[in-house]
Scaffold this motif. Structure first.
Motif, PDB file in Angstrom:
ATOM      1  N   ILE A  14       0.949  -1.191  -0.050  1.00 13.73           N
ATOM      2  CA  ILE A  14       0.022  -0.157  -0.155  1.00 13.73           C
ATOM      3  C   ILE A  14       0.892   1.303  -0.119  1.00 13.73           C
ATOM      4  O   ILE A  14       1.902   1.302   0.713  1.00 13.73           O
ATOM      5  N   TYR A  15       0.684   1.972  -0.960  1.00 14.90           N
ATOM      6  CA  TYR A  15       1.412   3.307  -1.115  1.00 14.90           C
ATOM      7  C   TYR A  15       0.649   4.579  -1.323  1.00 14.90           C
ATOM      8  O   TYR A  15      -0.510   4.362  -1.828  1.00 14.90           O
ATOM      9  N   TYR A  16       1.065   5.779  -1.461  1.00 14.14           N
ATOM     10  CA  TYR A  16       0.478   6.971  -1.470  1.00 14.14           C
ATOM     11  C   TYR A  16       1.178   7.449  -2.994  1.00 14.14           C
ATOM     12  O   TYR A  16       2.252   8.076  -2.671  1.00 14.14           O
ATOM     13  N   PRO A  17       0.791   7.106  -4.190  1.00 17.50           N
ATOM     14  CA  PRO A  17       1.279   7.839  -5.223  1.00 17.50           C
ATOM     15  C   PRO A  17       1.352   9.298  -5.307  1.00 17.50           C
ATOM     16  O   PRO A  17       0.380   9.939  -4.780  1.00 17.50           O
ATOM     17  N   ASP A  18       2.308   9.983  -5.953  1.00 17.40           N
ATOM     18  CA  ASP A  18       2.224  11.455  -6.085  1.00 17.40           C
ATOM     19  C   ASP A  18       1.077  11.754  -7.022  1.00 17.40           C
ATOM     20  O   ASP A  18       0.174  12.746  -6.606  1.00 17.40           O
ATOM     21  N   VAL A  19       0.545  11.120  -7.865  1.00 24.26           N
ATOM     22  CA  VAL A  19      -0.355  11.573  -8.991  1.00 24.26           C
ATOM     23  C   VAL A  19      -0.966   9.886  -9.300  1.00 24.26           C
ATOM     24  O   VAL A  19       0.013   8.902  -9.556  1.00 24.26           O
ATOM     25  N   MET A  20      -2.366   9.706  -9.348  1.00 29.77           N
ATOM     26  CA  MET A  20      -2.889   8.357  -9.667  1.00 29.77           C
ATOM     27  C   MET A  20      -3.987   8.890 -10.421  1.00 29.77           C
ATOM     28  O   MET A  20      -4.744   9.634 -10.034  1.00 29.77           O
ATOM     29  N   VAL A  21      -4.354   8.018 -11.506  1.00 26.17           N
ATOM     30  CA  VAL A  21      -5.619   8.178 -12.464  1.00 26.17           C
ATOM     31  C   VAL A  21      -6.420   7.028 -12.337  1.00 26.17           C
ATOM     32  O   VAL A  21      -5.637   5.826 -12.422  1.00 26.17           O
ATOM     33  N   VAL A  22      -7.850   7.271 -11.931  1.00 26.90           N
ATOM     34  CA  VAL A  22      -8.544   5.907 -11.872  1.00 26.90           C
ATOM     35  C   VAL A  22      -9.763   6.151 -12.592  1.00 26.90           C
ATOM     36  O   VAL A  22     -10.449   7.073 -12.491  1.00 26.90           O
ATOM     37  N   CYS A  23      -9.991   5.110 -13.607  1.00 26.99           N
ATOM     38  CA  CYS A  23     -11.339   5.407 -14.725  1.00 26.99           C
ATOM     39  C   CYS A  23     -12.139   4.522 -14.276  1.00 26.99           C
ATOM     40  O   CYS A  23     -13.363   4.470 -15.020  1.00 26.99           O
ATOM     41  N   ASP A  24     -11.970   3.257 -13.557  1.00 26.54           N
ATOM     42  CA  ASP A  24     -13.033   2.285 -13.149  1.00 26.54           C
ATOM     43  C   ASP A  24     -13.898   2.927 -12.058  1.00 26.54           C
ATOM     44  O   ASP A  24     -13.514   2.990 -10.943  1.00 26.54           O
ATOM     45  N   ALA A  25     -15.183   2.832 -12.408  1.00 25.47           N
ATOM     46  CA  ALA A  25     -16.294   3.645 -11.595  1.00 25.47           C
ATOM     47  C   ALA A  25     -16.267   2.858 -10.346  1.00 25.47           C
ATOM     48  O   ALA A  25     -17.010   3.177  -9.424  1.00 25.47           O
ATOM     49  N   SER A  26     -16.175   1.437 -10.439  1.00 22.15           N
ATOM     50  CA  SER A  26     -16.455   0.582  -9.400  1.00 22.15           C
ATOM     51  C   SER A  26     -15.154   0.562  -8.405  1.00 22.15           C
ATOM     52  O   SER A  26     -15.296   0.059  -7.033  1.00 22.15           O
ATOM     53  N   ASP A  27     -14.304   0.995  -8.694  1.00 22.67           N
ATOM     54  CA  ASP A  27     -13.180   1.380  -7.705  1.00 22.67           C
ATOM     55  C   ASP A  27     -13.529   2.831  -6.991  1.00 22.67           C
ATOM     56  O   ASP A  27     -13.084   3.733  -7.190  1.00 22.67           O
ATOM     57  N   ASP A  28     -14.271   2.429  -5.706  1.00 26.47           N
ATOM     58  CA  ASP A  28     -14.915   3.596  -5.392  1.00 26.47           C
ATOM     59  C   ASP A  28     -14.746   3.850  -3.769  1.00 26.47           C
ATOM     60  O   ASP A  28     -15.282   4.384  -3.117  1.00 26.47           O
ATOM     61  N   HIS A  29     -13.927   2.941  -3.379  1.00 24.38           N
ATOM     62  CA  HIS A  29     -13.485   3.017  -1.858  1.00 24.38           C
ATOM     63  C   HIS A  29     -12.888   4.622  -1.669  1.00 24.38           C
ATOM     64  O   HIS A  29     -12.221   5.218  -2.345  1.00 24.38           O
ATOM     65  N   PRO A  30     -13.230   5.234  -0.542  1.00 26.82           N
ATOM     66  CA  PRO A  30     -12.821   6.445  -0.454  1.00 26.82           C
ATOM     67  C   PRO A  30     -11.376   6.831  -0.205  1.00 26.82           C
ATOM     68  O   PRO A  30     -11.060   8.005  -0.256  1.00 26.82           O
ATOM     69  N   TYR A  31     -10.672   5.957   0.323  1.00 29.15           N
ATOM     70  CA  TYR A  31      -9.227   5.922   0.722  1.00 29.15           C
ATOM     71  C   TYR A  31      -8.265   5.141   0.070  1.00 29.15           C
ATOM     72  O   TYR A  31      -7.138   5.266   0.190  1.00 29.15           O
ATOM     73  N   ILE A  32      -8.743   4.289  -0.639  1.00 28.63           N
ATOM     74  CA  ILE A  32      -8.152   3.096  -1.185  1.00 28.63           C
ATOM     75  C   ILE A  32      -8.340   2.745  -2.346  1.00 28.63           C
ATOM     76  O   ILE A  32      -9.364   2.216  -2.797  1.00 28.63           O
ATOM     77  N   LYS A  33      -7.348   2.849  -3.569  1.00 33.10           N
ATOM     78  CA  LYS A  33      -7.765   2.454  -5.063  1.00 33.10           C
ATOM     79  C   LYS A  33      -6.972   1.150  -5.330  1.00 33.10           C
ATOM     80  O   LYS A  33      -5.792   0.907  -4.992  1.00 33.10           O
ATOM     81  N   ARG A  34      -7.615   0.445  -6.125  1.00 31.31           N
ATOM     82  CA  ARG A  34      -6.950  -0.907  -6.484  1.00 31.31           C
ATOM     83  C   ARG A  34      -6.869  -0.977  -8.085  1.00 31.31           C
ATOM     84  O   ARG A  34      -6.666  -2.235  -8.609  1.00 31.31           O
ATOM     85  N   SER A  35      -7.559  -0.149  -8.716  1.00 26.66           N
ATOM     86  CA  SER A  35      -7.584  -0.200 -10.409  1.00 26.66           C
ATOM     87  C   SER A  35      -7.102   0.993 -11.095  1.00 26.66           C
ATOM     88  O   SER A  35      -7.698   1.527 -11.899  1.00 26.66           O
TER      89      SER A  35
END
Length: 184
Positions: A81-102
């Motif tokens: 588990i990391y904090y990327p400087d910039v991340m783009v998520v386009c998967d609408a189902s990746d909706d956790h408020p604090y953690i992204k997986r896609s």
């Protein structure tokens, strides 16, 4: 390459890390059961990440993609588990408020204290994300990007010192000069 500082905690499960991080006043990263304190970043580091995030956000308003900066975590299939400087998520189902997986794009701005981790440990873990199309490392003090692009058959590496950065998941091509121009 091992980290230069010892872990804050060892033999910690993902769930224990997330509970610890939710109440911590400082940010930490998690890899292989170990919790590491994060280094602070410079103004230049922050501004470089912001300039790229803003360019992506302006271009991706109608795409359904979300541009996130260093306060949202990414969790890899390896459990890191990391904090990327910039991340783009386009998967609408990746909706956790604090953690992204896609995420489809992850960008790290290199600093002396993190470059070995960004090029080594993080890259090894990030490439296990099935959704990841591109991993970008931006030099802080020199106009240069290292790009790892997922292609048929594996990952392709490119070093860019002039010209444009092509970000396929948001259909954006941006000149490196434009990203670095406002840094002075």
């Amino acid at each position: 390459m091992p980290r230069s500082k010892p872990p804050v905690k060892t033999e910690v499960s993902v769930e224990e890390f997330l509970a610890f991080e939710a109440t911590s006043s400082e940010r930490h990263e998690y890899a292989h059961g170990q919790v590491f304190a994060m280094a602070g970043s410079s103004e230049r580091h922050n501004r470089l990440a912001f300039e790229l995030a803003m360019a992506i956000a302006q271009n991706s308003r109608d795409t359904g993609c979300r541009v996130l900066m260093s306060d949202v975590k990414v969790q890899t299939p390896t459990g890191a588990i990391y904090y990327p400087d910039v991340m783009v998520v386009c998967d609408a189902s990746d909706d956790h408020p604090y953690i992204k997986r896609s995420p489809c794009l992850i960008v790290e701005v290199l600093s002396d204290s993190t470059l070995d981790i960004d090029r080594g440990e993080k890259w090894l873990n990030y490439q296990t994300l099935p959704s990841l199309q591109m991993y970008v490392l931006l030099e802080q003090d020199t106009m240069r990007a290292e790009v790892f692009r997922r292609m048929e058959g594996g990952w392709f590496y490119e070093r860019i010192e002039s010209g444009s950065l092509k970000l396929p998941c948001v259909n954006l091509e941006i000149a490196l000069e434009d990203i670095y121009a406002r840094l002075g």
